[in-house]
Design an enzyme around this catalytic site. Structure first.
Site, PDB file in Angstrom:
ATOM      1  N   LYS A  75      -4.942 -27.531 -67.733  1.00  0.00           N
ATOM      2  CA  LYS A  75      -5.880 -26.415 -67.565  1.00  0.00           C
ATOM      3  C   LYS A  75      -6.053 -26.068 -66.086  1.00  0.00           C
ATOM      4  O   LYS A  75      -6.046 -24.893 -65.690  1.00  0.00           O
ATOM      5  CB  LYS A  75      -7.218 -26.771 -68.209  1.00  0.00           C
ATOM      6  CG  LYS A  75      -8.355 -25.833 -67.878  1.00  0.00           C
ATOM      7  CD  LYS A  75      -8.073 -24.417 -68.352  1.00  0.00           C
ATOM      8  CE  LYS A  75      -8.927 -23.419 -67.624  1.00  0.00           C
ATOM      9  NZ  LYS A  75      -9.896 -22.767 -68.419  1.00  0.00           N
ATOM     10  N   CYS A 127     -13.576 -19.500 -62.670  1.00  0.00           N
ATOM     11  CA  CYS A 127     -12.395 -20.299 -63.017  1.00  0.00           C
ATOM     12  C   CYS A 127     -11.445 -20.455 -61.835  1.00  0.00           C
ATOM     13  O   CYS A 127     -11.324 -21.535 -61.262  1.00  0.00           O
ATOM     14  CB  CYS A 127     -11.700 -19.650 -64.190  1.00  0.00           C
ATOM     15  SG  CYS A 127     -12.851 -19.218 -65.502  1.00  0.00           S
TER      16      CYS A 127
HETATM   17  N1  SAJ Z   1      -7.168 -11.001 -59.437  1.00  0.00           N
HETATM   18  C1  SAJ Z   1      -6.532 -10.438 -58.358  1.00  0.00           C
HETATM   19  N2  SAJ Z   1      -5.253 -10.017 -58.503  1.00  0.00           N
HETATM   20  C2  SAJ Z   1      -4.588 -10.096 -59.697  1.00  0.00           C
HETATM   21  C3  SAJ Z   1      -5.236 -10.685 -60.790  1.00  0.00           C
HETATM   22  C4  SAJ Z   1      -6.545 -11.137 -60.638  1.00  0.00           C
HETATM   23  O1  SAJ Z   1      -7.106 -10.326 -57.264  1.00  0.00           O
HETATM   24  O2  SAJ Z   1      -3.428  -9.656 -59.745  1.00  0.00           O
HETATM   25  C5  SAJ Z   1      -8.542 -11.507 -59.293  1.00  0.00           C
HETATM   26  C6  SAJ Z   1      -9.556 -10.804 -60.199  1.00  0.00           C
HETATM   27  O3  SAJ Z   1      -9.981  -9.588 -59.631  1.00  0.00           O
HETATM   28  C7  SAJ Z   1     -10.638 -11.840 -60.282  1.00  0.00           C
HETATM   29  C8  SAJ Z   1      -9.871 -13.157 -60.229  1.00  0.00           C
HETATM   30  O4  SAJ Z   1      -8.589 -12.847 -59.734  1.00  0.00           O
HETATM   31  O5  SAJ Z   1     -11.505 -11.773 -59.163  1.00  0.00           O
HETATM   32  C9  SAJ Z   1      -9.720 -13.872 -61.559  1.00  0.00           C
HETATM   33  O6  SAJ Z   1      -9.469 -12.956 -62.603  1.00  0.00           O
HETATM   34  P1  SAJ Z   1      -8.394 -13.224 -63.765  1.00  0.00           P
HETATM   35  O7  SAJ Z   1      -8.411 -12.055 -64.659  1.00  0.00           O
HETATM   36  O8  SAJ Z   1      -7.099 -13.599 -63.178  1.00  0.00           O
HETATM   37  O9  SAJ Z   1      -8.889 -14.542 -64.504  1.00  0.00           O
HETATM   38  P2  SAJ Z   1     -10.299 -15.051 -65.058  1.00  0.00           P
HETATM   39  O10 SAJ Z   1     -10.928 -15.891 -64.013  1.00  0.00           O
HETATM   40  O11 SAJ Z   1     -11.110 -13.960 -65.632  1.00  0.00           O
HETATM   41  O12 SAJ Z   1      -9.779 -15.986 -66.252  1.00  0.00           O
HETATM   42  C10 SAJ Z   1      -8.901 -17.057 -65.949  1.00  0.00           C
HETATM   43  C11 SAJ Z   1      -7.703 -17.000 -66.915  1.00  0.00           C
HETATM   44  N3  SAJ Z   1      -6.672 -17.909 -66.448  1.00  0.00           N
HETATM   45  C12 SAJ Z   1      -5.379 -17.512 -66.294  1.00  0.00           C
HETATM   46  O13 SAJ Z   1      -5.005 -16.383 -66.501  1.00  0.00           O
HETATM   47  C13 SAJ Z   1      -4.396 -18.556 -65.883  1.00  0.00           C
HETATM   48  C14 SAJ Z   1      -8.163 -17.370 -68.319  1.00  0.00           C
HETATM   49  O14 SAJ Z   1      -7.058 -17.443 -69.201  1.00  0.00           O
HETATM   50  C15 SAJ Z   1      -8.911 -18.701 -68.302  1.00  0.00           C
HETATM   51  O15 SAJ Z   1      -9.355 -19.082 -69.593  1.00  0.00           O
HETATM   52  C16 SAJ Z   1     -10.119 -18.543 -67.408  1.00  0.00           C
HETATM   53  O16 SAJ Z   1      -9.625 -18.268 -66.083  1.00  0.00           O
HETATM   54  C17 SAJ Z   1     -10.929 -19.816 -67.439  1.00  0.00           C
HETATM   55  O17 SAJ Z   1     -11.962 -19.829 -68.115  1.00  0.00           O
HETATM   56  O18 SAJ Z   1     -10.507 -20.826 -66.873  1.00  0.00           O
END
Ligand code: SAJ
Length: 400
Positions: free
Chosen positions: A203, A257
């Protein structure tokens, strides 16, 4: 296994509890906040997540989901509480410890305890098991423990809780098997069995992988600023290569996360987790980079009015945990860079130290427009309005 007790009714616990209830289990949900308990028992929800309101209403209405402040006897206990970090980026396992302590009087022979919260390696063996020993039951023989890390994406939680593949790692094979049997009753994805430590690290690795890749995009944004190159065009072009898939830069990485979990790996093996640490540092520095950009632009105005669009940690959700957008807004206010106006479609749900401004007013009054979150309504902003403004578009949505 008909009775389930879910400890923690937040972004993971509440959807899980209501899905289980609609699958026919009797679910006793537990939360430390009286307000949360009351809202759920009245059929409402205290978080924003698509379709969750309908599901909770149905679950509570059917009498299969009840919320309370204290646990109750059950066949299975789910632990779905927050695992933040404390000073020095060390995992803060207080809530997991408290939830496990709370269930000790209710755990009986044959019960299964599942840790869903993202946790450092060793949590099942070194935290959950020693606490559950207080029941007097033989761990692994009379009471079973497994880690089944949640992997759902906020905004898609209900679909992903059911459809995602799951990793299940028990403290022994029997625990893994019993836990897998339960998940097979409500998960459509594949279920992969392993041991607890591997599940715990898996994870953390999933979120670190994403964090490292976003750090790469953010580093490119920093490089492009120096070289006066449009990072969005650059990435779009590089991604035309069949084996390149660069993610999007932004104002930083937020949420509970990605901004937290990589530190759990760094904390347990600091000498080895060098790339993971550097990625975190790059992403944590991004809000400061954006702040400096706005500060520089503000020097061109006598009394700058700065309009900030978005405070949540990513688009179309209300979650502000570890939000870089909110961090930037607060820095601009604290440093008195100008008059700061803020809009976010979900602002009303939060008790913040500042008030929101209507979008039209913000757009007409701002000298500098700072796009921090690409909420859907912002794509419809009239581009002509933007011509008269200094623009800091951290998500690249206003490019020509
Ligand atoms: N972000 C960027 N650039 C990108 C993608 C995301 O800057 O290209 C930023 C987003 O704006 C945000 C952060 O990253 O601030 C995180 O967003 P996210 O959509 O990547 O992920 P989370 O935190 O909403 O959810 C993640 C997910 N993990 C993965 O995709 C590996 C989700 O599947 C997990 O269940 C979750 O963390 C968790 O609970 O751990």
């Amino acid at each position: 296994m008909k009775k389930i007790c879910v400890m923690g009714l937040g972004y993971i616990g509440l959807p899980t509890a209501s899905i289980l209830a609609t699958k026919g289990y009797m679910v006793h949900g537990v939360d430390v906040a009286q307000k949360v308990v009351d809202i759920i028992n009245s059929g409402g929800i205290h978080i924003v997540e698509p379709d969750l309101d309908i599901l909770v209403k149905a679950a509570v209405g059917s009498g299969k989901l009840k919320a309370a402040l204290k646990p109750a006897e059950a066949d299975v206990f789910f632990i779905c509480v927050p695992t933040p970090f404390k000073e020095g980026y060390r995992p803060d396992m207080r809530f997991v410890e408290e939830a496990t302590e709370a269930i000790v009087p209710y755990v009986k022979k044959g019960n299964l305890v599942i840790l869903e919260s993202t946790s450092p390696v060793g949590s099942c063996d070194d935290i959950i098991a020693p606490i559950l020993k207080k029941t007097g039951l033989v761990i692994g023989e009379e009471v079973f423990i497994a880690h089944a890390p949640e992997r759902v994406l906020p905004g898609h939680i209900l679909k992903e809780t059911i459809e995602n593949d799951r990793i299940i790692g028990g403290i022994n094979d029997r625990s893994s098997q019993i836990c897998a049997d339960l998940y097979r009753t409500f998960v459509k994805g594949n279920i992969y069995l392993t041991n607890a430590r591997t599940a715990e690290l898996a994870k953390l690795v999933e979120n670190s992988y994403r964090d490292v890749n976003i750090a790469f995009a953010n580093e490119l944004a920093n490089i492009c600023d120096e070289l006066d190159i449009d990072v969005w065009e650059l990435i779009a072009l590089a991604n035309r290569h069949p084996r390149v898939k660069i993610l999007s830069p932004g104002p930083g990485v937020g949420g509970h996360c990605l901004a937290v979990d990589p530190w759990f790996i760094v904390d347990s093996v600091p000498q080895k987790a060098r790339l993971i640490r550097t990625a975190r540092e790059i992403n944590e520095a991004r809000p400061h980079v954006i702040f400096e950009k706005v500060k520089e632009l503000a020097k061109k105005f006598k009394k700058p009015v700065i309009g900030c669009l978005g405070v949540s940690y990513k688009p179309d959700i209300d979650d502000i945990r570890e939000s870089p957008a909110l961090e930037i807004v607060r820095m601009l206010m604290k440093e008195k860079v100008g008059e700061v106006l803020v809009h976010d479609p979900y602002l009303a749900g939060h008790a913040l130290e500042f008030k929101g401004t209507e979008l039209d007013e913000l757009l007409s009054r701002s000298d500098i427009l700072v796009l921090l979150v690409n909420h859907t309504p912002y794509y419809a902003i009239d581009k002509k309005l933007l011509n008269e403004k200094a623009l800091v578009d951290t998500r690249g949505i206003f490019r020509k």
